[in-house]
Design a protein around this motif. Structure first.
Motif, short mmCIF file in Angstrom:
data_model
loop_
_atom_site.label_atom_id
_atom_site.label_comp_id
_atom_site.label_asym_id
_atom_site.label_seq_id
_atom_site.Cartn_x
_atom_site.Cartn_y
_atom_site.Cartn_z
N ILE A 80 0.83 -1.21 0.00
CA ILE A 80 0.00 0.00 0.00
C ILE A 80 0.87 1.26 0.00
O ILE A 80 0.58 2.24 -0.70
CB ILE A 80 -0.96 -0.01 1.20
N SER A 81 1.94 1.23 0.78
CA SER A 81 2.85 2.38 0.82
C SER A 81 3.46 2.64 -0.56
O SER A 81 3.56 3.79 -1.00
CB SER A 81 3.96 2.15 1.84
N TYR A 82 3.84 1.56 -1.24
CA TYR A 82 4.42 1.73 -2.58
C TYR A 82 3.40 2.34 -3.54
O TYR A 82 3.73 3.26 -4.30
CB TYR A 82 4.90 0.39 -3.12
N ILE A 83 2.17 1.85 -3.52
CA ILE A 83 1.13 2.38 -4.40
C ILE A 83 0.89 3.86 -4.11
O ILE A 83 0.81 4.70 -5.03
CB ILE A 83 -0.18 1.58 -4.24
N PHE A 84 0.80 4.21 -2.83
CA PHE A 84 0.52 5.60 -2.44
C PHE A 84 1.67 6.52 -2.84
O PHE A 84 1.46 7.58 -3.45
CB PHE A 84 0.30 5.66 -0.93
N ILE A 85 2.90 6.13 -2.53
CA ILE A 85 4.06 7.00 -2.79
C ILE A 85 4.31 7.11 -4.30
O ILE A 85 4.62 8.19 -4.81
CB ILE A 85 5.31 6.47 -2.07
N SER A 86 4.20 5.99 -5.03
CA SER A 86 4.47 6.02 -6.47
C SER A 86 3.43 6.82 -7.23
O SER A 86 3.68 7.29 -8.34
CB SER A 86 4.53 4.59 -7.03
N ASN A 87 2.23 6.98 -6.67
CA ASN A 87 1.21 7.83 -7.29
C ASN A 87 1.56 9.31 -7.17
O ASN A 87 1.08 10.13 -7.96
CB ASN A 87 -0.16 7.59 -6.65
N LYS A 88 2.40 9.65 -6.19
CA LYS A 88 2.74 11.04 -5.94
C LYS A 88 4.11 11.42 -6.49
O LYS A 88 4.30 12.56 -6.94
CB LYS A 88 2.70 11.34 -4.44
N TYR A 89 5.06 10.49 -6.49
CA TYR A 89 6.44 10.81 -6.89
C TYR A 89 6.95 9.76 -7.87
O TYR A 89 6.51 8.61 -7.85
CB TYR A 89 7.36 10.87 -5.67
N THR A 90 7.89 10.19 -8.70
CA THR A 90 8.50 9.27 -9.67
C THR A 90 9.69 8.55 -9.04
O THR A 90 10.42 9.15 -8.23
CB THR A 90 8.96 10.01 -10.92
N PRO A 91 9.93 7.29 -9.40
CA PRO A 91 11.08 6.56 -8.84
C PRO A 91 12.40 7.17 -9.31
O PRO A 91 12.49 7.69 -10.42
CB PRO A 91 10.90 5.14 -9.40
N ASN B 282 8.75 4.59 6.17
CA ASN B 282 8.16 5.23 4.99
C ASN B 282 8.88 6.52 4.63
O ASN B 282 9.01 6.85 3.45
CB ASN B 282 6.67 5.51 5.24
N PHE B 283 9.37 7.24 5.64
CA PHE B 283 10.15 8.44 5.38
C PHE B 283 11.43 8.10 4.60
O PHE B 283 11.77 8.74 3.60
CB PHE B 283 10.51 9.12 6.71
N LEU B 284 12.12 7.05 5.05
CA LEU B 284 13.35 6.64 4.37
C LEU B 284 13.07 6.10 2.98
O LEU B 284 13.86 6.32 2.05
CB LEU B 284 14.08 5.59 5.21
N LEU B 285 11.96 5.40 2.81
CA LEU B 285 11.60 4.87 1.49
C LEU B 285 11.36 6.00 0.50
O LEU B 285 11.76 5.91 -0.67
CB LEU B 285 10.36 3.98 1.59
N CYS B 286 10.70 7.07 0.95
CA CYS B 286 10.47 8.23 0.07
C CYS B 286 11.79 8.87 -0.33
O CYS B 286 11.99 9.22 -1.50
CB CYS B 286 9.60 9.27 0.78
N ILE B 287 12.70 9.02 0.63
CA ILE B 287 13.99 9.67 0.37
C ILE B 287 14.86 8.81 -0.55
O ILE B 287 15.47 9.32 -1.50
CB ILE B 287 14.73 9.94 1.69
N LEU B 288 14.92 7.50 -0.28
CA LEU B 288 15.87 6.64 -0.97
C LEU B 288 15.37 6.16 -2.34
O LEU B 288 16.18 5.94 -3.24
CB LEU B 288 16.19 5.42 -0.10
N CYS B 289 14.06 6.01 -2.49
CA CYS B 289 13.54 5.38 -3.70
C CYS B 289 12.83 6.34 -4.65
O CYS B 289 12.66 6.00 -5.83
CB CYS B 289 12.57 4.26 -3.33
N PHE B 290 12.42 7.51 -4.17
CA PHE B 290 11.60 8.39 -5.00
C PHE B 290 12.16 9.81 -5.00
O PHE B 290 12.94 10.19 -4.12
CB PHE B 290 10.15 8.39 -4.51
#
Length: 432
Positions: free
Chosen positions: A16-27, A65-73
């Motif tokens: 769910i976190s991946y779906i939500f974050i990827s809808n807002k930011y590009t990898p 989730n904070f680190l996932l946004c920073i590192l992956c997107f």
């Protein structure tokens, strides 16, 4: 069984976190790397859950989730914190909503939910589906260009699927609490809960993929229609230029006729004669850039457009045989290249653009276009992005260019020079 349920919950939360974050930011990294980071997040949260309490789990979820946004997107620190905070808030609120609803409806204490492992698994399935439903809606309405899409398509009908699944799992939970069941039924309930959880996500992801494909196909069809309309327009323009050339060729005869009427002082006839010339001919000057009349029409159109917008346009097209390329493809290719260059040049301090077309090795046509820019182009993962506000319906010009290049066994490359603020694009087409 309880630990197995927690493991499934953390996996589901990561999806769910991946779906939500990827809808807002590009990898900003490869998908295998993203998978590794999210897998590490799941393992980390599972370990935290074993050795700590509930409040620490929430902090761990927020931090991961904070680190996932920073590192992956492609998200900055503030965006990453805001996104992870939204996910954490939705997670906590949906969990409390499900737990209190269960306690109220089934008239049991909240602490008793873990006394029955099957009931605990089913309730967590309800919680995960409710969490997924809320995050999906929030992700759609938090993206500006997707609001209209969400309203226009039939996505809202899919919301009945998770709602229905939650009601089914609620019924299964009621049966597990109030009736003694054998091990086979417990396993059946557990498998059914897992299948309902993941089938909901699969359905929504497939639906999103279908919508995106439909949007791309629609845009490509519109692009094709535009090319056909432009080709027809250029054909009419060529006829007008041809009529102008005929008039210029016959101008001596027309002047002699007007002179004869003037000698007779037949002013009414002179006016009719001139009106007839004006109605039948449109005098336009067509500068020759190529032996191809369609390319001449396109070039003259953009030369005039550049003059109107104060853009210095240099064009160099050699004596090249374009007969291997269809009129629609020539129109779509040059129109997209020159339209993008003109739009960028208008905003630049140095308003200048250039087009050169050359033939190399007798088998390839190389089309180069460069222009100055006001700002650097938006490029992510090596791909050129549209600068228009609604990215859902724009950005198909470069796709059309790439499609044509691929059709003629060629390729497209582009380069940006930040020192000069100069953007260039090269299209190679194989013609033999």
């Amino acid at each position: 069984m309880i630990q197995f349920c927690y493991a499934m919950v953390f996996i589901f939360e990561a999806i769910i976190s991946y779906i939500f974050i990827s809808n807002k930011y590009t990898p900003k990294t490869s998908y295998p790397t993203i998978f590794c980071f999210f897998s590490t997040s799941v393992i980390t949260q599972f370990i935290i859950n074993i050795v700590s309490n509930g409040s620490t789990n929430i902090v761990g979820f927020l931090a991961c989730n904070f680190l996932l946004c920073i590192l992956c997107f492609n998200a900055n620190i503030l965006q990453s914190f805001f996104t992870s905070a939204i996910l954490t808030a939705i997670l906590y609120l949906t969990k409390m909503c499900i737990m209190f609803s269960t306690a109220l409806i089934f008239k049991i204490d909240i602490d008793e939910t873990e006394s029955n492992s099957i009931n605990f698994a089913i309730l967590n399935g309800c919680f995960m589906l409710f969490y997924f439903l809320v995050t999906y809606i929030v992700s759609k309405f938090s993206i500006k260009e997707n609001k209209a899409v969400l309203q226009l398509n039939k996505t809202t009908l899919l919301f009945f699927l998770p709602v229905t699944s939650i009601l089914i799992m609620g019924g299964m939970s009621y049966v597990a609490i109030h009736y003694e069941l054998d091990m086979f039924m417990y396993i059946l309930f557990l498998v059914g809960t897992l299948l309902l959880m993941y089938s909901n996500i699969v359905v929504f992801l497939v639906h999103e993929a279908v919508l995106q494909t439909q949007a791309e196909n629609t845009s490509l069809k519109l692009q094709k229609q535009k090319s056909e309309i432009d080709t027809e327009y250029y054909s009419i323009l060529q006829n007008q230029y041809e009529n102008s050339n005929i008039l210029i060729h016959d101008i001596k005869r027309h002047l002699l006729s007007i002179k004869a009427l003037s000698n007779e002082k037949d002013f009414e006839a002179i006016n009719k004669y001139i009106d007839n010339l004006y109605d039948n001919y449109q005098i336009k000057y067509l500068r020759k850039y190529s032996d191809n009349s369609l390319i001449n029409a396109i070039m003259n159109r953009y030369v005039n457009a550049c003059k109107e917008n104060g853009v210095d346009f240099y064009c160099d097209i050699r004596d090249i045989d374009f007969s291997c390329i269809s009129d629609n493809d020539i129109t779509a290719l040059l129109d997209n290249l020159l339209e993008n260059a003109l739009e960028a040049s208008q905003k630049a301090e140095n308003k200048k653009m250039e087009l050169t077309v050359k033939q190399t090795n007798t088998n390839y046509i190389v089309i180069n276009v460069w222009n100055y820019c006001a700002k650097a182009p938006d490029m992510k993962d090596g791909k050129l992005q549209t600068t228009k506000s609604n990215k859902f319906i724009h950005g198909y010009g470069i796709k059309s260019i790439k499609r044509i290049a691929k059709q003629y066994n060629g390729n497209v490359s582009y380069n940006f020079e930040p020192e000069e603020m100069k953007f260039s694009i090269a299209v190679v087409l194989k013609i033999k």
